[in-house]
Design an enzyme around this catalytic site. Sequence first.
Site, PDB file in Angstrom:
ATOM      1  N   ASP A  19       1.955  15.840   8.392  1.00 25.01           N
ATOM      2  CA  ASP A  19       2.698  16.027   7.145  1.00 25.01           C
ATOM      3  C   ASP A  19       3.231  14.693   6.617  1.00 25.01           C
ATOM      4  OD1 ASP A  19       3.740  17.477   5.058  1.00 25.01           O
ATOM      5  OD2 ASP A  19       5.487  18.216   6.171  1.00 25.01           O
ATOM      6  N   ASN A  67      -1.584  26.286   1.348  1.00 21.69           N
ATOM      7  CA  ASN A  67      -1.856  25.086   0.547  1.00 21.69           C
ATOM      8  C   ASN A  67      -2.677  25.394  -0.711  1.00 21.69           C
ATOM      9  OD1 ASN A  67      -2.018  22.888   3.439  1.00 21.69           O
ATOM     10  ND2 ASN A  67      -0.311  23.189   2.028  1.00 21.69           N
TER      11      ASN A  67
HETATM   12  C1  IPE Z   1       1.846  22.064   6.608  1.00 16.10           C
HETATM   13  O1  IPE Z   1       2.338  21.140   5.724  1.00 16.10           O
HETATM   14  C2  IPE Z   1       0.363  22.227   6.408  1.00 16.10           C
HETATM   15  C3  IPE Z   1      -0.458  21.100   6.833  1.00 16.10           C
HETATM   16  C4  IPE Z   1      -0.044  20.025   7.451  1.00 16.10           C
HETATM   17  C5  IPE Z   1      -1.867  21.246   6.576  1.00 16.10           C
HETATM   18  P1  IPE Z   1       2.946  21.572   4.313  1.00 16.10           P
HETATM   19  O2  IPE Z   1       3.420  20.317   3.666  1.00 16.10           O
HETATM   20  O3  IPE Z   1       1.973  22.393   3.579  1.00 16.10           O
HETATM   21  O4  IPE Z   1       4.162  22.489   4.760  1.00 16.10           O
HETATM   22  P2  IPE Z   1       5.500  22.878   4.003  1.00 16.10           P
HETATM   23  O5  IPE Z   1       5.110  23.384   2.650  1.00 16.10           O
HETATM   24  O6  IPE Z   1       6.335  21.629   3.905  1.00 16.10           O
HETATM   25  O7  IPE Z   1       6.148  23.893   4.875  1.00 16.10           O
HETATM   26  C1  IPE Z   2      -0.256  16.339   4.211  1.00 15.47           C
HETATM   27  O1  IPE Z   2       0.955  16.009   3.680  1.00 15.47           O
HETATM   28  C2  IPE Z   2      -0.342  17.761   4.640  1.00 15.47           C
HETATM   29  C3  IPE Z   2      -1.351  18.547   3.907  1.00 15.47           C
HETATM   30  C4  IPE Z   2      -1.090  19.736   3.470  1.00 15.47           C
HETATM   31  C5  IPE Z   2      -2.684  18.004   3.705  1.00 15.47           C
HETATM   32  P1  IPE Z   2       1.546  16.641   2.342  1.00 15.47           P
HETATM   33  O2  IPE Z   2       0.493  16.674   1.297  1.00 15.47           O
HETATM   34  O3  IPE Z   2       2.189  17.935   2.642  1.00 15.47           O
HETATM   35  O4  IPE Z   2       2.637  15.538   1.994  1.00 15.47           O
HETATM   36  P2  IPE Z   2       4.150  15.763   1.587  1.00 15.47           P
HETATM   37  O5  IPE Z   2       4.730  16.707   2.598  1.00 15.47           O
HETATM   38  O6  IPE Z   2       4.138  16.343   0.222  1.00 15.47           O
HETATM   39  O7  IPE Z   2       4.746  14.418   1.662  1.00 15.47           O
HETATM   40 MG    MG Z   3       4.008  18.486   3.310  1.00 19.21          MG
END
Ligand code: IPE
Ligand code: IPE
Ligand code: MG
Length: 239
Positions: A19, A67
């Site tokens: 993340d 997502n």
């Molecule tokens: C969790 O991250 C999903 C992945 C890393 C693929 P998100 O960024 O989607 O999670 P939330 O929305 O902060 O819970």
């Molecule tokens: C990668 O980070 C996780 C995926 C869902 C691919 P994010 O895209 O959630 O990045 P942040 O949390 O918005 O910084």
């Molecule tokens: Mg995220």
Amino acid sequence: MSETEPSGPAPQHVAIIMDGNGRWAASRGRPRAFGHRKGVEAVREAVRNAGELGVRHLTLFSFSTENWNRPAAEVEALFELLRRFVAADLDRLHDEGVRVRILGRREGLSEELLNLIASVESRTAENEKFCLNIAFNYGGRDEIVRAARRAALDHDGDLSKLSEADFTQYLDTAGLPDPDLVIRTSGEHRISNFLLWQAAYAEFVFLDTLWPDFDKAAFERAIAEYANRDRRYGGVRHG
Ligand code: IPE
Ligand code: IPE
Ligand code: MG
């Protein structure tokens, strides 16, 4: 012993909620997709480092069932990265003896992506040196419901004798050990629907590091923290 010096064995199976790509890019004034591209480099590094750190199974959360709520262009960019990762890295991973599995819901994925997934999995199916699992279009609740449906079909609707061990055979992770360690980067302290069943007794390590900055030192810190935990599984302290 210093606080970070490992005192136990390396985790056999590490699962990572990768993340922070978006925040990493935003802090540089760049679009989110830039962060995702950089995130793929961190994936390559993590796979290499996992082997060096004695890990045998690495499960990476790369696209969740939630997502889909992101803008279509970002969803497309994340799908494109999976395709490019496979195109660029599969030969090398295969040569290195890596078995690649894709966990997650197949419905909703294009024919082309389904073919790609099938070819990646069949090509590397006999590899045993290291297991890389990519959770793509994955949600823990979705996985459990799909597993329950398949179990019911196999048992003519009568699940009254179904054991936990039987049930795990219907999960996407069938045959894999449960994760010992779940790492989440970016400072968020939640599971976001990842490996809900399998992480029942995993140790959790939350790092402030944003995923594109997750390097070997960060991986080592997480493993050192894990090694100093006392896993009790509901029992009493182990010495
Ligand atoms: C969790 O991250 C999903 C992945 C890393 C693929 P998100 O960024 O989607 O999670 P939330 O929305 O902060 O819970
Ligand atoms: C990668 O980070 C996780 C995926 C869902 C691919 P994010 O895209 O959630 O990045 P942040 O949390 O918005 O910084
Ligand atoms: Mg995220």
